[in-house]
Write a protein that holds these residues in place. Structure first.
Motif, short mmCIF file in Angstrom:
data_model
loop_
_atom_site.label_atom_id
_atom_site.label_comp_id
_atom_site.label_asym_id
_atom_site.label_seq_id
_atom_site.Cartn_x
_atom_site.Cartn_y
_atom_site.Cartn_z
N ILE A 69 26.67 -10.99 -62.68
CA ILE A 69 27.64 -10.87 -61.58
C ILE A 69 28.74 -9.90 -61.97
O ILE A 69 29.34 -10.04 -63.04
CB ILE A 69 28.23 -12.24 -61.24
N ILE A 70 29.02 -8.95 -61.10
CA ILE A 70 30.10 -7.98 -61.37
C ILE A 70 30.93 -7.76 -60.11
O ILE A 70 30.43 -7.92 -58.99
CB ILE A 70 29.55 -6.61 -61.84
N GLY A 122 41.64 -14.80 -59.17
CA GLY A 122 40.58 -13.96 -58.58
C GLY A 122 39.24 -14.30 -59.22
O GLY A 122 38.22 -14.45 -58.53
N GLY A 164 33.42 -11.08 -68.66
CA GLY A 164 34.67 -10.38 -68.38
C GLY A 164 35.57 -10.37 -69.59
O GLY A 164 35.30 -11.07 -70.57
N LEU A 196 36.07 -16.36 -57.40
CA LEU A 196 34.69 -15.83 -57.46
C LEU A 196 33.75 -16.93 -58.00
O LEU A 196 32.69 -17.19 -57.43
CB LEU A 196 34.65 -14.60 -58.36
N ARG A 231 49.41 -9.20 -66.09
CA ARG A 231 50.09 -8.85 -67.35
C ARG A 231 51.44 -8.17 -67.06
O ARG A 231 52.44 -8.45 -67.71
CB ARG A 231 49.22 -7.92 -68.21
N ILE A 244 43.68 -9.72 -56.84
CA ILE A 244 44.40 -10.03 -58.09
C ILE A 244 43.66 -9.32 -59.22
O ILE A 244 42.43 -9.35 -59.25
CB ILE A 244 44.38 -11.55 -58.38
N SER A 245 44.40 -8.75 -60.15
CA SER A 245 43.77 -8.19 -61.35
C SER A 245 44.54 -8.69 -62.57
O SER A 245 45.73 -9.03 -62.47
CB SER A 245 43.79 -6.67 -61.31
N ALA A 246 43.86 -8.70 -63.70
CA ALA A 246 44.53 -9.10 -64.94
C ALA A 246 45.65 -8.11 -65.27
O ALA A 246 46.69 -8.50 -65.80
CB ALA A 246 43.51 -9.18 -66.07
N PHE A 264 38.70 -11.22 -69.26
CA PHE A 264 39.54 -12.39 -69.00
C PHE A 264 40.85 -12.32 -69.81
O PHE A 264 41.17 -13.21 -70.59
CB PHE A 264 38.77 -13.70 -69.27
N ASP A 285 34.28 -2.93 -58.49
CA ASP A 285 34.88 -1.88 -59.34
C ASP A 285 33.97 -1.57 -60.53
O ASP A 285 33.86 -0.42 -60.95
CB ASP A 285 36.27 -2.31 -59.85
N ALA A 286 33.31 -2.61 -61.03
CA ALA A 286 32.46 -2.43 -62.22
C ALA A 286 31.17 -1.69 -61.89
O ALA A 286 30.58 -1.03 -62.76
CB ALA A 286 32.15 -3.79 -62.83
N LEU A 345 39.96 -12.28 -53.82
CA LEU A 345 41.41 -12.18 -53.86
C LEU A 345 41.84 -10.86 -54.52
O LEU A 345 41.20 -10.39 -55.45
CB LEU A 345 42.01 -13.34 -54.67
N ILE A 363 30.17 -8.40 -56.25
CA ILE A 363 31.17 -9.06 -55.41
C ILE A 363 32.19 -8.01 -54.99
O ILE A 363 32.77 -7.32 -55.84
CB ILE A 363 31.89 -10.19 -56.20
P1 ATP Z 1 41.85 -5.69 -65.79
O1 ATP Z 1 42.87 -5.64 -64.67
O2 ATP Z 1 42.44 -5.96 -67.15
O3 ATP Z 1 40.94 -4.49 -65.77
P2 ATP Z 1 40.20 -7.57 -64.26
O4 ATP Z 1 41.17 -8.32 -63.42
O5 ATP Z 1 39.38 -6.51 -63.58
O6 ATP Z 1 40.93 -6.98 -65.55
P3 ATP Z 1 38.01 -8.49 -65.91
O7 ATP Z 1 38.06 -9.66 -66.85
O8 ATP Z 1 37.94 -7.16 -66.53
O9 ATP Z 1 39.27 -8.64 -64.92
O10 ATP Z 1 36.83 -8.69 -64.89
C1 ATP Z 1 35.64 -9.38 -65.14
C2 ATP Z 1 34.77 -9.27 -63.91
O11 ATP Z 1 35.43 -9.92 -62.82
C3 ATP Z 1 34.51 -7.82 -63.46
O12 ATP Z 1 33.18 -7.72 -63.01
C4 ATP Z 1 35.51 -7.64 -62.33
O13 ATP Z 1 35.04 -6.69 -61.39
C5 ATP Z 1 35.54 -9.04 -61.73
N1 ATP Z 1 36.82 -9.34 -61.08
C6 ATP Z 1 38.05 -9.21 -61.60
N2 ATP Z 1 39.00 -9.58 -60.72
C7 ATP Z 1 38.34 -9.96 -59.60
C8 ATP Z 1 38.79 -10.43 -58.32
N3 ATP Z 1 40.07 -10.56 -58.01
N4 ATP Z 1 37.82 -10.74 -57.41
C9 ATP Z 1 36.49 -10.56 -57.71
N5 ATP Z 1 36.03 -10.12 -58.89
C10 ATP Z 1 36.93 -9.82 -59.84
#
Ligand code: ATP
Length: 195
Positions: free
Chosen positions: A104-105, A20, A12, A24, A165, A159-161, A14, A108-109, A157, A131
């Protein structure tokens, strides 16, 4: 007969690592499906714009996962040029050729997976565990029938990066979304416009 060792790879950006991701990782460890889980922060994730340096993202990933039964691998951070999953998979397989590898992805990926560099080659050497993320149903329209994948429902969860941010830049509370030590690091290093 000796059972094949199962190794999971979780890569990722990260940017930053958040709860989140950690949830995982804990779910994967608790499932006991894999003998080893390797977490790989991307060095230069060519398909995304990064907001913190690769060394900061690696440092935050390491501190968030300290004490957990995972290996944080800096192979992508140490490599120059774009971080391609195919290069990472080949590097890992070279070190442990007898193992079976699962990438593992998040769901969304999965949609963009066909655009990964030399994806056809990658699908021959790893399978995928998807996942399901809130708001991202599994979408297989772009996934070729030859791709070996399965899915896992962990009540991931929401939550997204990106959200983390934005909250940091607005000076809002992120204590429910990232570990305390990661937050401290972000403040010390003045990352993401956090004050
Ligand atoms: P951004 O919001 O910057 O796009 P992100 O939160 O999706 O980042 P990444 O580091 O790009 O985080 O994700 C790495 C991997 O973790 C990807 O396969 C993504 O689908 C998965 N992932 C991210 N957030 C979650 C979450 N809350 N639950 C499960 N999987 C997650």
């Amino acid at each position: 007969m000796i059972a094949t060792k199962k190794i999971a790879i979780f890569g990722g950006s990260f940017d930053p690592i958040h709860n989140g991701h950690l949830y995982l990782i804990t779910s994967i460890l608790d499932s006991k499906i894999f003998e080893r889980l390797i977490v790989i922060p991307a060095g230069d994730p060519w398909q995304k714009e990064m907001h913190a340096s690769k060394l900061d993202r690696l440092a935050m990933t390491r501190m968030a996962l300290k004490g957990k039964r995972v290996d944080v691998d800096d192979c992508e951070v140490s490599r120059t040029g774009p971080s391609y999953a195919i290069d990472t998979a080949k590097h890992l397989i070279e070190n442990e050729p007898e193992a079976q590898y699962t990438w593992i992805i998040g769901s969304d990926a999965l949609q963009n997976i066909a655009s990964w560099h030399r994806f056809e080659e990658l699908t021959k050497i790893v399978d995928f565990l998807v996942i399901i993320r809130p708001g991202h149903a599994i979408e297989t329209a772009n996934v070729h029938a030859e791709v070996k994948w399965s899915s896992m429902e962990i009540k991931a969860l929401d939550i997204s990066a990106t959200a983390v941010r934005h909250l940091l830049a607005e000076g809002r509370d992120v204590s429910h979304f990232i570990p305390q030590e990661v937050h401290r690091y972000i403040i010390e290093k003045r990352l993401y416009g956090a004050a």
